[in-house]
Design a protein around this motif. Sequence first.
Motif, PDB file in Angstrom:
ATOM      1  N   ASP A  88      58.747 -17.155  40.578  1.00 23.49           N
ATOM      2  CA  ASP A  88      59.558 -16.806  41.525  1.00 23.49           C
ATOM      3  C   ASP A  88      59.056 -16.609  43.131  1.00 23.49           C
ATOM      4  O   ASP A  88      59.533 -17.132  44.085  1.00 23.49           O
ATOM      5  N   ARG A  89      57.696 -16.389  43.136  1.00 24.48           N
ATOM      6  CA  ARG A  89      57.149 -16.227  44.515  1.00 24.48           C
ATOM      7  C   ARG A  89      56.959 -17.636  45.085  1.00 24.48           C
ATOM      8  O   ARG A  89      57.043 -17.668  46.308  1.00 24.48           O
ATOM      9  N   LEU A  90      56.372 -18.704  44.074  1.00 23.59           N
ATOM     10  CA  LEU A  90      56.493 -20.068  44.686  1.00 23.59           C
ATOM     11  C   LEU A  90      57.568 -20.540  45.100  1.00 23.59           C
ATOM     12  O   LEU A  90      57.694 -21.127  46.185  1.00 23.59           O
ATOM     13  N   ALA A  91      58.601 -20.239  44.479  1.00 27.99           N
ATOM     14  CA  ALA A  91      59.932 -20.876  44.844  1.00 27.99           C
ATOM     15  C   ALA A  91      60.438 -20.253  46.061  1.00 27.99           C
ATOM     16  O   ALA A  91      60.912 -21.034  46.910  1.00 27.99           O
ATOM     17  N   ARG A  92      60.049 -18.970  46.176  1.00 24.88           N
ATOM     18  CA  ARG A  92      60.543 -18.369  47.571  1.00 24.88           C
ATOM     19  C   ARG A  92      59.682 -18.732  48.516  1.00 24.88           C
ATOM     20  O   ARG A  92      60.264 -19.296  49.731  1.00 24.88           O
ATOM     21  N   ALA A  93      58.424 -19.227  48.496  1.00 28.27           N
ATOM     22  CA  ALA A  93      57.818 -19.687  49.478  1.00 28.27           C
ATOM     23  C   ALA A  93      58.084 -21.011  49.821  1.00 28.27           C
ATOM     24  O   ALA A  93      58.050 -21.376  51.188  1.00 28.27           O
ATOM     25  N   LEU A  94      58.103 -21.995  48.835  1.00 23.32           N
ATOM     26  CA  LEU A  94      58.467 -23.230  49.493  1.00 23.32           C
ATOM     27  C   LEU A  94      60.028 -23.333  50.051  1.00 23.32           C
ATOM     28  O   LEU A  94      60.290 -24.102  50.957  1.00 23.32           O
ATOM     29  N   ARG A  95      60.943 -22.562  49.321  1.00 20.97           N
ATOM     30  CA  ARG A  95      62.478 -22.165  50.137  1.00 20.97           C
ATOM     31  C   ARG A  95      62.132 -22.024  51.639  1.00 20.97           C
ATOM     32  O   ARG A  95      62.789 -22.283  52.374  1.00 20.97           O
ATOM     33  N   THR A  96      61.376 -20.894  51.971  1.00 22.53           N
ATOM     34  CA  THR A  96      61.254 -20.700  53.240  1.00 22.53           C
ATOM     35  C   THR A  96      60.468 -21.716  54.032  1.00 22.53           C
ATOM     36  O   THR A  96      61.066 -21.927  55.187  1.00 22.53           O
ATOM     37  N   ALA A  97      59.577 -22.385  53.394  1.00 23.95           N
ATOM     38  CA  ALA A  97      58.947 -23.690  54.109  1.00 23.95           C
ATOM     39  C   ALA A  97      60.004 -24.414  54.472  1.00 23.95           C
ATOM     40  O   ALA A  97      59.986 -25.224  55.747  1.00 23.95           O
ATOM     41  N   ILE A  98      60.909 -24.870  53.590  1.00 20.92           N
ATOM     42  CA  ILE A  98      61.913 -25.682  53.889  1.00 20.92           C
ATOM     43  C   ILE A  98      62.912 -25.548  55.086  1.00 20.92           C
ATOM     44  O   ILE A  98      63.487 -26.225  55.786  1.00 20.92           O
ATOM     45  N   ARG A  99      63.365 -24.075  54.852  1.00 23.53           N
ATOM     46  CA  ARG A  99      64.341 -23.801  55.882  1.00 23.53           C
ATOM     47  C   ARG A  99      63.921 -23.792  57.095  1.00 23.53           C
ATOM     48  O   ARG A  99      64.348 -23.992  58.153  1.00 23.53           O
ATOM     49  N   ASP A 100      62.453 -23.259  57.163  1.00 24.63           N
ATOM     50  CA  ASP A 100      61.804 -23.021  58.582  1.00 24.63           C
ATOM     51  C   ASP A 100      61.388 -24.520  59.370  1.00 24.63           C
ATOM     52  O   ASP A 100      60.894 -24.768  60.442  1.00 24.63           O
ATOM     53  N   GLY A 101      61.738 -25.462  58.372  1.00 23.75           N
ATOM     54  CA  GLY A 101      61.302 -26.821  58.995  1.00 23.75           C
ATOM     55  C   GLY A 101      59.836 -27.278  58.792  1.00 23.75           C
ATOM     56  O   GLY A 101      59.532 -28.510  59.213  1.00 23.75           O
ATOM     57  N   ARG A 102      59.044 -26.607  58.184  1.00 22.50           N
ATOM     58  CA  ARG A 102      57.816 -26.973  58.007  1.00 22.50           C
ATOM     59  C   ARG A 102      57.650 -28.296  56.846  1.00 22.50           C
ATOM     60  O   ARG A 102      56.610 -28.879  56.580  1.00 22.50           O
ATOM     61  N   LEU A 103      58.533 -28.150  55.888  1.00 22.56           N
ATOM     62  CA  LEU A 103      58.671 -29.345  55.010  1.00 22.56           C
ATOM     63  C   LEU A 103      60.125 -30.093  55.496  1.00 22.56           C
ATOM     64  O   LEU A 103      60.967 -29.343  55.053  1.00 22.56           O
ATOM     65  N   THR A 104      59.978 -30.941  55.850  1.00 19.78           N
ATOM     66  CA  THR A 104      61.255 -31.848  56.374  1.00 19.78           C
ATOM     67  C   THR A 104      61.928 -32.675  55.271  1.00 19.78           C
ATOM     68  O   THR A 104      61.202 -32.850  54.078  1.00 19.78           O
ATOM     69  N   GLU A 105      63.092 -32.990  55.501  1.00 20.38           N
ATOM     70  CA  GLU A 105      63.682 -33.510  54.583  1.00 20.38           C
ATOM     71  C   GLU A 105      63.040 -35.139  54.474  1.00 20.38           C
ATOM     72  O   GLU A 105      62.643 -35.854  55.268  1.00 20.38           O
ATOM     73  N   GLY A 106      62.977 -35.323  53.218  1.00 17.34           N
ATOM     74  CA  GLY A 106      62.393 -36.571  52.675  1.00 17.34           C
ATOM     75  C   GLY A 106      60.704 -36.505  52.495  1.00 17.34           C
ATOM     76  O   GLY A 106      60.472 -37.475  51.645  1.00 17.34           O
ATOM     77  N   ALA A 107      60.293 -35.471  52.531  1.00 10.97           N
ATOM     78  CA  ALA A 107      58.979 -35.238  52.488  1.00 10.97           C
ATOM     79  C   ALA A 107      58.614 -34.947  51.070  1.00 10.97           C
ATOM     80  O   ALA A 107      59.434 -34.282  50.359  1.00 10.97           O
ATOM     81  N   ALA A 108      57.573 -35.397  50.460  1.00  9.52           N
ATOM     82  CA  ALA A 108      57.444 -35.354  48.947  1.00  9.52           C
ATOM     83  C   ALA A 108      56.415 -34.325  48.751  1.00  9.52           C
ATOM     84  O   ALA A 108      55.512 -33.921  49.566  1.00  9.52           O
ATOM     85  N   VAL A 109      56.873 -33.394  47.871  1.00 10.29           N
ATOM     86  CA  VAL A 109      55.936 -32.252  47.574  1.00 10.29           C
ATOM     87  C   VAL A 109      55.036 -32.732  46.245  1.00 10.29           C
ATOM     88  O   VAL A 109      55.298 -34.029  45.696  1.00 10.29           O
ATOM     89  N   PRO A 110      53.829 -31.971  46.281  1.00 17.00           N
ATOM     90  CA  PRO A 110      52.932 -32.612  45.116  1.00 17.00           C
ATOM     91  C   PRO A 110      53.415 -32.751  43.919  1.00 17.00           C
ATOM     92  O   PRO A 110      54.209 -31.832  43.389  1.00 17.00           O
ATOM     93  N   PRO A 111      52.511 -33.429  42.919  1.00 20.02           N
ATOM     94  CA  PRO A 111      52.962 -33.414  41.567  1.00 20.02           C
ATOM     95  C   PRO A 111      52.745 -32.243  40.945  1.00 20.02           C
ATOM     96  O   PRO A 111      51.912 -31.295  41.463  1.00 20.02           O
ATOM     97  N   SER A 112      53.407 -31.724  39.948  1.00 19.86           N
ATOM     98  CA  SER A 112      53.063 -30.175  39.606  1.00 19.86           C
ATOM     99  C   SER A 112      51.682 -30.038  39.119  1.00 19.86           C
ATOM    100  O   SER A 112      51.162 -29.025  39.324  1.00 19.86           O
ATOM    101  N   ARG A 113      51.092 -31.038  38.374  1.00 21.27           N
ATOM    102  CA  ARG A 113      49.767 -30.669  37.866  1.00 21.27           C
ATOM    103  C   ARG A 113      48.842 -30.422  39.273  1.00 21.27           C
ATOM    104  O   ARG A 113      47.856 -29.618  39.251  1.00 21.27           O
TER     105      ARG A 113
END
Length: 483
Positions: free
Chosen positions: A34-59
């Motif tokens: 839940d903490r990881l999802a919340r941190a990623l969600r915040t980064a996307i909303r803030d624009g630090r992770l922009t539309e189209g950017a790839a996130v790392p493989p889960s491993r």
Amino acid sequence: MAISQTNSPTNFAWATLLEVDAPEPGRRGSRLHDRLARALRTAIRDGRLTEGAAVPPSRALAEELGCSRWVVTEAYGQLIAEGYLAARVGSATRVSWSPDTAPPRPHTRPVPAPSPVRYDLAPGLPDLRAFPRRRWAEAVRSVTGSAVHYDLGLPDPAGHPVLRTTVAQYLRRSRGADAHPAAVSVCAGVTDGLVRTCRALRAEGIDDLAVEHPGWGRLRDAATSVGLRLYPVPVDHDGLRVDDLARTPARAVIVGAAHQFPTGTVLSPARRARLVRWAREVDGYVIEDDYDAEFRYDHHPVAVMQGMDPSRVFLLGSVSKTLSPALGLGWLVAPAATTPALRAANPVAAAPPVLDQLALATFIDRGWYDAHLRAARRRFRGRRDLLVRTLGAELPQARVSGTAAGLHILLHLPSGTDTPRTVRTAAAAGLRVADLDDYRVTDSADRALVLGYGNIGDTEIPAAVALLREALAARTGVRAMDA
């Protein structure tokens, strides 16, 4: 291990994601995914992770963060479900959200918070400050310790036999009722009792019900919820106009015989006798709402109509106006011939909690209920007198009625007064009052307020009346009230 991903932001601090959402020292944190999802969600909303950017493989991200791969896949799955990420077979998981693609937030004007209630002159409540906490708590402790094991099983839908017996005895000695335990049902209050009664009437083929006008809207709503057709019948200085009732197709009527709400009138002896004759003539029933009848100030409380003909009158009562509506305890006394139909029409009716029922029985049997009512009558009589005197001094052009009993009075205002605006103006100043028109089905030329004095302290009355005078002056002019 450094993360390398095509189109992934090279300067994004992936390793700090869980640190950003770390729990405060000394407090337990939420689950890691839940903490990881919340941190990623915040980064996307803030624009630090922009539309189209790839996130790392889960491993890879799991190794970078020092957590299990399951934590990352759970966080990714949550954000995919929310639309922040998109996953395609054979391709990287990418950000699929941006402020430009997000639906615009609706622009709404802020709703101002309601003004706090400083003085409560609305009807419907007793003196909650005077609730007998110590004795009620003692009654609850007593029955909790003495209840036998079968008292703690499934409750009888009609109510515990102990309380039904106690209520029957109380109504016989204090209200002149012809009540027996077998005819008593314990319910959650007058509204609950009325719904049960209306269901039984429909089962008996009665679909038309007369109601007093003006009258308590909640009772009208309860009757219509069962499917009955309503016929308003006017009330005058002698109570319900039975001749008008006889011109309707109704075979049942709800009436406040001892103290009608909101007019405060008492059904005259002649009207009572005529109403019982009407019920016999149409093979119908009277549903008597014994509304705050225990509080009579000019003489002893008027006996209930039910004692005149228990075969034609249902009797409804509760402790909501004598103790507190929070207890949710009331009773219904039904004509003996209708008891089977009443039970059959309400197969899933549930009585209030058994321990509360037994506590009320104990409270009555030990004499505490009678003592509470005696003290309350003295207190309310003095409070009523103070309110009437203060209104007479501050609002000489207004006329007061309905003072003989109950916990409210009517304040009749000068012709032309805009009562809805007066109510709103008073509310904005922290004073709660009620418009008589709120209890009518049709409009009337009589401008009046319903003022309850149950839930206000004596020392608050002068200030409350002063606020009411200001509210009226703002709408009618001070001279109009002083002329």
